[in-house]
Design an enzyme around this catalytic site. Structure first.
Site, mmCIF file in Angstrom:
data_model
loop_
_atom_site.group_PDB
_atom_site.id
_atom_site.type_symbol
_atom_site.label_atom_id
_atom_site.label_comp_id
_atom_site.label_asym_id
_atom_site.label_seq_id
_atom_site.Cartn_x
_atom_site.Cartn_y
_atom_site.Cartn_z
ATOM 1 N N ASP A 1 7.065 -7.313 0.298
ATOM 2 C CA ASP A 1 8.122 -7.129 1.299
ATOM 3 C C ASP A 1 7.728 -7.633 2.692
ATOM 4 O OD1 ASP A 1 6.387 -5.057 1.552
ATOM 5 O OD2 ASP A 1 7.874 -3.460 1.278
ATOM 6 N N GLY B 1 -1.064 -9.416 -0.347
ATOM 7 C CA GLY B 1 -2.107 -9.231 -1.373
ATOM 8 C C GLY B 1 -1.866 -10.188 -2.535
ATOM 9 N N ASP C 1 6.669 -2.563 -5.837
ATOM 10 C CA ASP C 1 7.396 -1.648 -4.943
ATOM 11 C C ASP C 1 8.525 -2.327 -4.174
ATOM 12 O OD1 ASP C 1 5.767 -3.224 -3.402
ATOM 13 O OD2 ASP C 1 5.073 -1.618 -2.106
ATOM 14 N N ARG D 1 -0.636 1.087 -2.992
ATOM 15 C CA ARG D 1 -0.337 1.395 -1.582
ATOM 16 C C ARG D 1 0.448 2.696 -1.489
ATOM 17 N NH1 ARG D 1 -1.025 -2.084 2.710
ATOM 18 N NH2 ARG D 1 -1.079 -3.886 1.371
ATOM 19 N N ARG E 1 -2.440 -11.856 5.468
ATOM 20 C CA ARG E 1 -1.364 -11.096 6.120
ATOM 21 C C ARG E 1 -1.394 -11.508 7.584
ATOM 22 N NH1 ARG E 1 -3.867 -6.972 2.671
ATOM 23 N NH2 ARG E 1 -2.467 -6.607 0.915
ATOM 24 N N ASP F 1 1.970 -3.887 -6.833
ATOM 25 C CA ASP F 1 2.513 -2.544 -6.579
ATOM 26 C C ASP F 1 3.893 -2.341 -7.190
ATOM 27 O OD1 ASP F 1 0.247 -2.393 -5.027
ATOM 28 O OD2 ASP F 1 1.289 -2.674 -3.120
ATOM 29 N N THR G 1 3.770 -8.779 -6.259
ATOM 30 C CA THR G 1 2.823 -7.750 -5.812
ATOM 31 C C THR G 1 2.529 -6.837 -6.995
ATOM 32 O OG1 THR G 1 2.577 -5.702 -4.538
ATOM 33 C CG2 THR G 1 4.807 -6.505 -4.768
HETATM 34 O O1 F6P Z 1 -0.275 -4.537 -1.960
HETATM 35 C C1 F6P Z 1 -1.258 -4.819 -2.903
HETATM 36 C C2 F6P Z 1 -2.463 -3.971 -2.675
HETATM 37 O O2 F6P Z 1 -3.428 -4.307 -3.652
HETATM 38 C C3 F6P Z 1 -2.217 -2.461 -2.644
HETATM 39 O O3 F6P Z 1 -2.104 -1.915 -3.930
HETATM 40 C C4 F6P Z 1 -3.420 -1.978 -1.887
HETATM 41 O O4 F6P Z 1 -3.160 -0.761 -1.243
HETATM 42 C C5 F6P Z 1 -3.640 -3.080 -0.887
HETATM 43 O O5 F6P Z 1 -3.029 -4.236 -1.411
HETATM 44 C C6 F6P Z 1 -5.085 -3.371 -0.598
HETATM 45 O O6 F6P Z 1 -5.136 -4.310 0.410
HETATM 46 P P1 F6P Z 1 -6.441 -5.143 0.786
HETATM 47 O O7 F6P Z 1 -6.525 -6.292 -0.153
HETATM 48 O O8 F6P Z 1 -6.179 -5.580 2.176
HETATM 49 O O9 F6P Z 1 -7.619 -4.263 0.631
#
Ligand code: F6P
Length: 323
Positions: free
Chosen positions: A105, A13, A131, A173, A74, A129, A127
């Protein structure tokens, strides 16, 4: 090994500060007389050879831009042995002596795999998050938190005027760091995070009742996406108490925007350190930071670390809510 050419990529992300980090990697490389290639669309770019030469001109004026000029993705293919072998061939073909991988990660697991195949790789945590256990700060978190805080402050104006309850869903997440931080910063009535067992009556309804008892007429409930959906929680509140909550899912807006000073400066320092490590012939390492000091550690160790929400943060939250 004499390092002549390196690559940089962003993966997972996107997070504000990624561009500032790419800029720093390129500038540090130039400073040492090293060529730099931008690998586009995360690890996919290394599989397909989707690269561009980066110099001082095409990284100019990106320090203030959100998103990533290198695009991000990803990559499922990169998680396979076959995908990794293709990536190694690209590195050989381009003569890349090392890679800086900026992301979360998942990105680090990719970096770990590539370094097992003999490519030098350094990871930089980015990120929203926050995390990643080895570091108490990842790029993008500060900007995302400030974006969420600004949005919730705006929500509060209208909630206060209408004497309403607001349930706001914050990204993260499976982690509650962003929600916890934002909840503390906006003075939420209650904050729900996945790291804690949630007793709905105690953690939500009772907090609202206490606030009401103390004369408050509007209520801000912050929920981490990993702890449940804001819509569901609003429904349960409506069912349990005479309120008709409004739901706001902040969503991807939290990932955009110009990075804060903190994200720009940390991105710049981490980008610099990553290139320095590659020049020293290091690999399979991640840059981590703890309140201003920077270290690097092996990816295996970084990924095996566990981090919950600190007791002190929980205690502070407990003291600040339900009054
Ligand atoms: O990991 C970053 C993040 O924004 C999370 O907070 C969220 O759950 C996820 O990515 C959303 O992913 P996508 O961009 O694939 O919708």
């Amino acid at each position: 090994m004499h390092v002549k050419r390196i690559g940089v990529l962003t993966s997972g992300g996107d997070a504000p500060g990624m561009n500032a980090c790419v800029r720093s990697v390129v500038r540090t490389a130039i400073h040492h007389g090293v060529e730099c290639y931008g690998i586009r669309r995360g690890w996919n770019g290394l599989i397909t050879g989707d690269v561009i030469r980066l110099d001082e001109k095409n990284i100019a004026h990106i320090i203030n831009r959100g998103g990533t000029i290198l695009y991000t993705a990803r990559s499922k293919e990169f998680m396979t042995e076959e995908g990794q072998k293709k990536a190694v061939s690209t590195c050989k073909f381009l003569g890349l002596d090392g890679i800086v991988a900026i992301g979360g990660d998942g990105t680090f697991r990719g970096a770990q795999a590539l370094s097992r195949h003999g490519v030098n790789v350094i990871g930089i945590p980015a990120t929203i998050d926050n995390d990643i256990s080895c570091t108490n700060y990842s790029l993008g978190f500060d900007t995302a938190a400030n974006t969420a805080i600004e949005c919730i402050d705006k929500l509060r104006d209208t909630m206060q005027s209408h004497e309403r309850c607001s349930v706001v869903e914050v990204m993260g997440r499976n982690a509650g760091y962003l929600a916890m931080y934002v909840g503390l910063a906006v003075g939420a009535t209650a904050v729900l995070v996945p790291e804690d067992h949630i007793d709905f009556d105690l953690d939500v309804i009772e907090k609202i009742r206490q606030a009401r008892f103390n004369g408050f007429t509007h209520y801000m409930i912050v929920v981490a996406e990993g702890a449940g959906s804001a819509a569901e929680i609003a429904k349960k509140i409506k069912h349990a108490i005479d309120l008709d909550p409004r739901v706001t899912v902040l969503g991807h807006i939290q990932r955009g925007g110009s990075p804060t000073g903190r994200d720009r400066v940390n991105a710049t320092k981490m980008g610099y350190l990553a290139v320095e490590l590659l020049l020293q012939g290091k690999t399979n390492r991640v840059i981590c930071t703890n309140e201003g000091s920077f270290i690097d550690m092996e990816i295996e160790r970084a990924l095996s670390m566990q981090r919950g929400i600190q007791k002190m943060e929980k205690d502070v939250l407990c003291a600040m809510t339900g009054i």
